[in-house]
Design a protein around this motif. Structure first.
Motif, PDB file in Angstrom:
ATOM      1  N   ASN A 120      43.542  46.230  48.349  1.00 45.42           N
ATOM      2  CA  ASN A 120      44.761  45.902  47.603  1.00 45.42           C
ATOM      3  C   ASN A 120      44.791  44.422  47.233  1.00 45.42           C
ATOM      4  O   ASN A 120      45.167  44.051  46.124  1.00 45.42           O
ATOM      5  N   LEU A 121      44.407  43.583  48.180  1.00 42.55           N
ATOM      6  CA  LEU A 121      44.406  42.139  47.910  1.00 42.55           C
ATOM      7  C   LEU A 121      43.504  41.806  46.739  1.00 42.55           C
ATOM      8  O   LEU A 121      43.872  41.027  45.848  1.00 42.55           O
TER       9      LEU A 121
ATOM     10  N   HIS B 273      48.556  45.705  39.897  1.00 44.41           N
ATOM     11  CA  HIS B 273      49.687  45.969  40.800  1.00 44.41           C
ATOM     12  C   HIS B 273      49.970  47.459  40.868  1.00 44.41           C
ATOM     13  O   HIS B 273      50.185  48.014  41.951  1.00 44.41           O
ATOM     14  N   ILE B 274      49.964  48.084  39.684  1.00 44.08           N
ATOM     15  CA  ILE B 274      50.242  49.524  39.658  1.00 44.08           C
ATOM     16  C   ILE B 274      49.231  50.258  40.509  1.00 44.08           C
ATOM     17  O   ILE B 274      49.563  51.155  41.284  1.00 44.08           O
TER      18      ILE B 274
ATOM     19  N   ILE C 179      45.119  42.799  43.473  1.00 44.52           N
ATOM     20  CA  ILE C 179      46.177  41.890  43.010  1.00 44.52           C
ATOM     21  C   ILE C 179      45.585  40.561  42.540  1.00 44.52           C
ATOM     22  O   ILE C 179      46.049  39.954  41.569  1.00 44.52           O
ATOM     23  N   SER C 180      44.495  40.154  43.197  1.00 44.45           N
ATOM     24  CA  SER C 180      43.831  38.926  42.753  1.00 44.45           C
ATOM     25  C   SER C 180      43.305  39.087  41.334  1.00 44.45           C
ATOM     26  O   SER C 180      43.483  38.205  40.479  1.00 44.45           O
TER      27      SER C 180
ATOM     28  N   SER D  64      47.430  49.129  43.042  1.00 43.02           N
ATOM     29  CA  SER D  64      47.615  48.988  44.484  1.00 43.02           C
ATOM     30  C   SER D  64      48.893  49.685  44.941  1.00 43.02           C
ATOM     31  O   SER D  64      48.980  50.147  46.081  1.00 43.02           O
TER      32      SER D  64
ATOM     33  N   SER E 204      44.342  41.127  39.156  1.00 47.39           N
ATOM     34  CA  SER E 204      45.488  41.216  38.270  1.00 47.39           C
ATOM     35  C   SER E 204      45.972  39.822  37.873  1.00 47.39           C
ATOM     36  O   SER E 204      46.314  39.564  36.717  1.00 47.39           O
ATOM     37  N   TYR E 205      45.956  38.916  38.836  1.00 48.70           N
ATOM     38  CA  TYR E 205      46.339  37.532  38.541  1.00 48.70           C
ATOM     39  C   TYR E 205      45.357  36.916  37.553  1.00 48.70           C
ATOM     40  O   TYR E 205      45.753  36.293  36.568  1.00 48.70           O
ATOM     41  N   GLN E 206      44.105  37.113  37.813  1.00 47.05           N
ATOM     42  CA  GLN E 206      43.069  36.553  36.941  1.00 47.05           C
ATOM     43  C   GLN E 206      43.252  37.032  35.506  1.00 47.05           C
ATOM     44  O   GLN E 206      43.139  36.270  34.556  1.00 47.05           O
TER      45      GLN E 206
ATOM     46  N   HIS F 110      47.612  40.513  34.066  1.00 48.97           N
ATOM     47  CA  HIS F 110      47.919  41.880  33.661  1.00 48.97           C
ATOM     48  C   HIS F 110      48.493  42.600  34.867  1.00 48.97           C
ATOM     49  O   HIS F 110      48.012  42.425  35.983  1.00 48.97           O
ATOM     50  N   VAL F 111      49.466  43.470  34.655  1.00 45.61           N
ATOM     51  CA  VAL F 111      50.163  44.064  35.785  1.00 45.61           C
ATOM     52  C   VAL F 111      49.514  45.360  36.261  1.00 45.61           C
ATOM     53  O   VAL F 111      49.904  45.912  37.285  1.00 45.61           O
ATOM     54  N   ASP F 112      48.475  45.829  35.574  1.00 41.39           N
ATOM     55  CA  ASP F 112      47.868  47.119  35.945  1.00 41.39           C
ATOM     56  C   ASP F 112      47.323  47.123  37.366  1.00 41.39           C
ATOM     57  O   ASP F 112      47.366  48.136  38.059  1.00 41.39           O
TER      58      ASP F 112
ATOM     59  N   TYR G  88      40.426  34.026  47.568  1.00 43.58           N
ATOM     60  CA  TYR G  88      41.180  35.245  47.835  1.00 43.58           C
ATOM     61  C   TYR G  88      40.228  36.449  47.957  1.00 43.58           C
ATOM     62  O   TYR G  88      40.366  37.286  48.848  1.00 43.58           O
TER      63      TYR G  88
END
Lengths: 103, 618, 165
Positions: free
Chosen positions: A46-47, A62-63, A50-51, A65, A53-55, A58-60, A10
């Motif tokens: 942004n990608l 996302h916020i 979000i990647s 982006s 964030s997945y790792q 944690h949702v930060d 990603y």
């Protein structure tokens, strides 16, 4: 064929898209295309947000982006208004012709 | 506390007022401020001296510590003793008269306020010099009067000769000041103080040096300073040129006060000089050589101010003869009477020049006795005084000096007597050429206004009575014991005879049969020309000292150091920046896309660094 | 299944990105960009960011790109002329770009040598609820500031787009 891909892929995809954005910015002359290249670069970033964030589970990211998206929207509104004005005044969209900064 | 500080600070206030706002004031208030400040100073001197009474010991006032370095402690201290009292009266008194005179003399010159502010500044420094209670404060005044002398000689800024003369005076004085500084260093190193009292108290118990030693060195170095300031051989060359300044300046600075600073300094340091017979001999010999040499030059000059300038040099030589003979009080005595009659001579000459609209050449004067009788009258007093006619002031002081000279070494006396004859001769010559015979000029002479001849009258009275009225040696006796030994009447007759003989000879040559001087000049040919050209001393100094310096500076300091090295560095820096900038400006193409490309390249480089660092971490 | 989806949409995204750069006509570029955004939205879903995927489609591919297309139509922008002015861009750009991609890939590989496999559903924190909670508690101030930012942007756009400037 593996059932899933590592997160690195990603990130590498994000880098490729970012590089394409740079290429568009550097090589294209149409001011609108240049602007779209910038949007492409923002998307690439942004990608990766979000990647990560997945790792981190944690949702930060996302916020973050989300805010990037907001800023991009504002930027698009102002930027396109500027493009309109420039076109009205100079009747050109070629970025090389808009070089009053040089002199 | 007598508030001695008021004495120098009043003229300083005058200087500040005139210097700062004088340009916007009309002439009258400027002169009022200048004269009033000096008059108040003079008044304060009188009040102080009457309050202090007999002044058996020095009255010292300490104001604050100027600086303290190790054990050396220099304060702003002013002191009055009898020597200072005499100097104070001369400086402020004669200074006041000359200031009043200058109101009339300078009325039609430009830069009125500038002139008076410089004069006030000079008074400030001169009074500091006289009042200072240590060598350093004295040196401050010493340098300050040098500065004012420079400013006033070059007062006519549009005249190149005036500027050159000012520079010459300043540079020649530097040599003397260097000697003064060295002497002060020796004093500090050996006595640890600069206060007159402490230094002299330390010197008094020391024995008289039979061969050259520390005190001789100090005394001779101080004397080098004195030769510069007081125009003695070999540093006298600046004084004749200094006549480029306005005449009141010549009278105040280059006759009455500043040039006598060297004599004052020698008398002040008499304790040191007395313990070194060798230094005393040097002082006496330099004095006598100067006196004789300047007198011979004075005989040949035709510029009235030049004649009196060489006369000043000669008379200063007399003062040093007195100092060298150990009769310091006689030197100061002559200083006082000389201040009267020489100031009068200069001011009178100024009055003549004023009357003739700027003419200074004696050959274009003559027969002025009837046209400007007041000027003639007052000048005659000075003439008789300097010639040593009995009863006039110059007679008494010169008599004292010659007596002391005879007491220490007779040959100095004889040279002195001959010089006295020459002095009488050349002053008489100037007087006869100026006032007798028929008028040879073109300008219509007119008498000077009262504001000019008023001070002249006062000075004339002082020139006549100053000798027996102010018995300076007697007053100074507590400091400088009166010379012992009988007053030899014969010696007095001899010197008077020489003086009257000089006048008579001049009368014969310039009034009775005016053809004689040319005959003598032709007969003596080369010698006359040598003397007329002032023994070619200026040319000698030019060839030996000035031109090697100039050429060396031009080749080494200018061409190589300045133009080559320093300019090279400066220009090289500029060229380098220009070259680098020339390369860098290629980046500023104005094309956004190339900027973006450069940003990308920058990112790549940063990432490389990051990669290297990450690799290093792992 | 995850791998197939990733590879498919990554390929679409890259293809559309290349098309964006290569096409001379701005409208083609704009449509390619929409393609990129749409495929990215799918990838967001795979990463468990369902709210962001929706926002990507609605805000980016919807609102912003519509703005672009409107502008292109309004200005009647045609294909750009090919006349090279900036040689430096070409000389520097291509090698710099290749170096950039190589370096970034290398750095990603070397710094994250054992990153985990991405599995759909492994992370469920990206719901609208979770994001809403964060936005209106922890990130309230930045959120409010963005509203001011957008207000300013609207005003700026209005001022700039007026008839006479």
């Amino acid at each position: 064929m593996p059932t899933s891909v590592p997160l690195n892929w990603y990130l590498i995809l994000s880098a490729i898209l970012f590089g394409l954005g740079i290429a568009g910015f550097v090589f294209r002359r149409n001011i609108i295309t240049v602007f779209m290249s910038i949007e492409l670069m923002l998307n690439a970033v942004n990608l990766s947000f979000i990647s990560f964030s997945y790792q981190l589970r944690h949702v930060d990211g996302h916020i973050f982006s989300f805010f990037v998206m907001v800023v991009a929207a504002a930027e698009a509104a102002v930027g396109l208004a500027i493009i309109l004005t420039v076109f009205k005044n100079r009747a050109t969209l070629a970025i090389d012709d808009v070089s009053s900064m040089k002199n | 506390m007598q508030h001695l500080w008021l004495i120098p600070l009043l003229p300083l206030a005058g200087f500040l007022i005139n210097g700062l706002i004088g340009k916007r004031l009309p002439n009258f208030p400027v002169s009022v401020i200048a004269v009033a400040s000096v008059a108040l100073s003079f008044g304060w001197v009188l009040k102080t001296l009457s309050a202090l009474g007999p002044l058996e010991t020095a009255h010292v006032e300490h104001y604050y510590t100027w600086f303290q370095s190790g054990t050396l402690n220099v304060g702003v201290d002013l002191a009055v003793d009898r020597l200072t009292a005499v100097m104070l009266l001369v400086v402020t008194g004669v200074g006041l008269l000359i200031h009043i005179y200058a109101i009339g003399y300078m009325a039609h010159e430009g830069g009125y306020y500038r002139f008076f502010s410089y004069m006030n500044l000079f008074m400030f420094f001169m009074l500091t010099l006289v009042l200072g209670a240590n060598f350093l404060l004295m040196f401050v005044g010493w340098e300050g009067v040098g500065l004012c002398s420079y400013l006033l000689i070059g007062f006519y800024t549009l005249k190149k000769s005036a500027g050159d003369a000012a520079k010459k005076a300043f540079i020649v004085n530097r040599i003397g000041d260097f000697g003064f500084s060295l002497a002060m260093f020796l004093v500090v190193v050996n006595f640890g103080s600069l206060d007159f009292q402490k230094v002299f108290d330390a010197v008094r118990p020391m024995p008289v040096e039979q061969s050259a030693g520390l005190l001789t060195a100090i005394a001779l170095l101080f004397f080098v300073g004195a030769t510069g300031k007081s125009a003695q051989v070999p540093l006298y060359v600046w004084l004749p040129d200094a006549m480029e300044g306005p005449t009141p300046v010549s009278a105040l600075i280059h006759a009455a006060t500043m040039v006598t600073a060297g004599v004052y300094m020698t008398a002040r340091a008499s304790v040191i000089f007395e313990r070194s017979p060798m230094a005393m001999d040097v002082v006496a010999v330099v004095g006598v050589v100067t006196a004789a040499m300047a007198a011979t030059i004075g005989i040949t000059q035709f510029d009235i101010k030049k004649v009196f300038a060489y006369s000043t040099v000669s008379q200063l030589g007399y003062m040093f003869i007195a100092c060298g003979a150990g009769a310091f009080s006689a030197g100061i005595y002559h200083l006082v009477t000389h201040a009267f009659f020489k100031a009068l001579l200069f001011l009178g000459a100024g009055s003549v020049i004023h009357a003739l609209g700027g003419e200074q050449d004696l050959r274009h004067m003559g027969g002025l006795m009837k046209k400007i009788p007041i000027t003639f009258g007052v000048l005659a007093c000075a003439w008789l005084a300097i010639s040593g006619v009995p009863g006039f002031s110059g007679f008494y002081s010169k008599d004292e000096i010659l007596m002391a000279a005879h007491h220490s070494s007779p040959w100095i006396y004889w040279v002195g007597v001959v010089t006295a004859g020459m002095t009488a001769f050349y002053v008489s010559r100037a007087m006869f050429l100026c006032f007798f015979g028929s008028y040879r000029g073109h300008h219509h002479p007119h008498e000077s206004p009262f504001v000019m001849w008023g001070p002249l009258g006062v000075l004339a009275v002082l020139s006549v009575i100053g000798g027996w009225c102010f018995n300076v040696p007697h007053y100074l006796a507590p400091m400088f014991p009166l010379a012992e030994g009988a007053h030899d009447e014969t010696l007095v007759y001899i010197s008077v005879a020489f003086g009257l003989g000089g006048i008579a000879l001049a009368f014969l040559m310039y009034v009775v049969s005016p053809g004689i001087p040319d005959v003598i000049a032709n007969a003596l040919g080369p010698i006359y020309r040598l003397v007329y050209h002032k023994y070619l001393v200026d040319e000698l100094y030019g060839a030996v000292i000035v031109s090697p310096l100039v050429n060396g500076s031009r080749a080494l300091l200018w061409r190589f150091m300045d133009a080559g090295l320093i300019d090279g560095i400066v220009n090289g820096t500029a060229t380098m920046s220009r070259t680098v900038g020339g390369v860098l400006r290629l980046f500023q193409s104005g094309s956004i896309r190339s900027y973006a490309a450069w940003v990308t390249v920058g990112c790549v480089v940063l990432l490389m660094v990051l990669g290297v660092m990450a690799g290093g971490v792992q | 299944m995850d791998a197939i989806l990733f590879l498919l949409f990554a390929a679409i995204a890259v293809a559309c990105g290349i098309n964006l750069v290569v096409q001379t006509h701005p409208i083609s570029s704009a449509l390619s960009l929409i393609g990129v955004m749409a495929s990215l939205a799918v990838l967001y879903l795979l990463l468990g960011a369902e709210f962001m995927a929706a926002a990507q489609m609605i805000v980016y591919a919807g609102a912003i790109m519509v703005l672009f297309v409107f502008t292109i139509m309004l200005l009647n922008a045609g294909a750009e002329q090919r006349k090279g002015k900036s040689i430096i861009a070409k000389v520097l750009g291509v090698p710099a770009l290749i170096a950039f991609l190589g370096l970034v890939s290398f750095l990603i590989q070397s710094l994250l040598p054992r990153s985990e496999e991405v599995k759909f559903g492994a992370f469920t924190g990206g719901t609208a609820q979770a994001i809403g909670k964060k936005l209106f508690t922890e990130y309230l101030l930045p959120f409010e500031v963005t509203s001011v930012l957008i207000l300013v942007a609207i005003l700026g756009a209005v001022v700039l787009a007026r008839k006479e400037i």
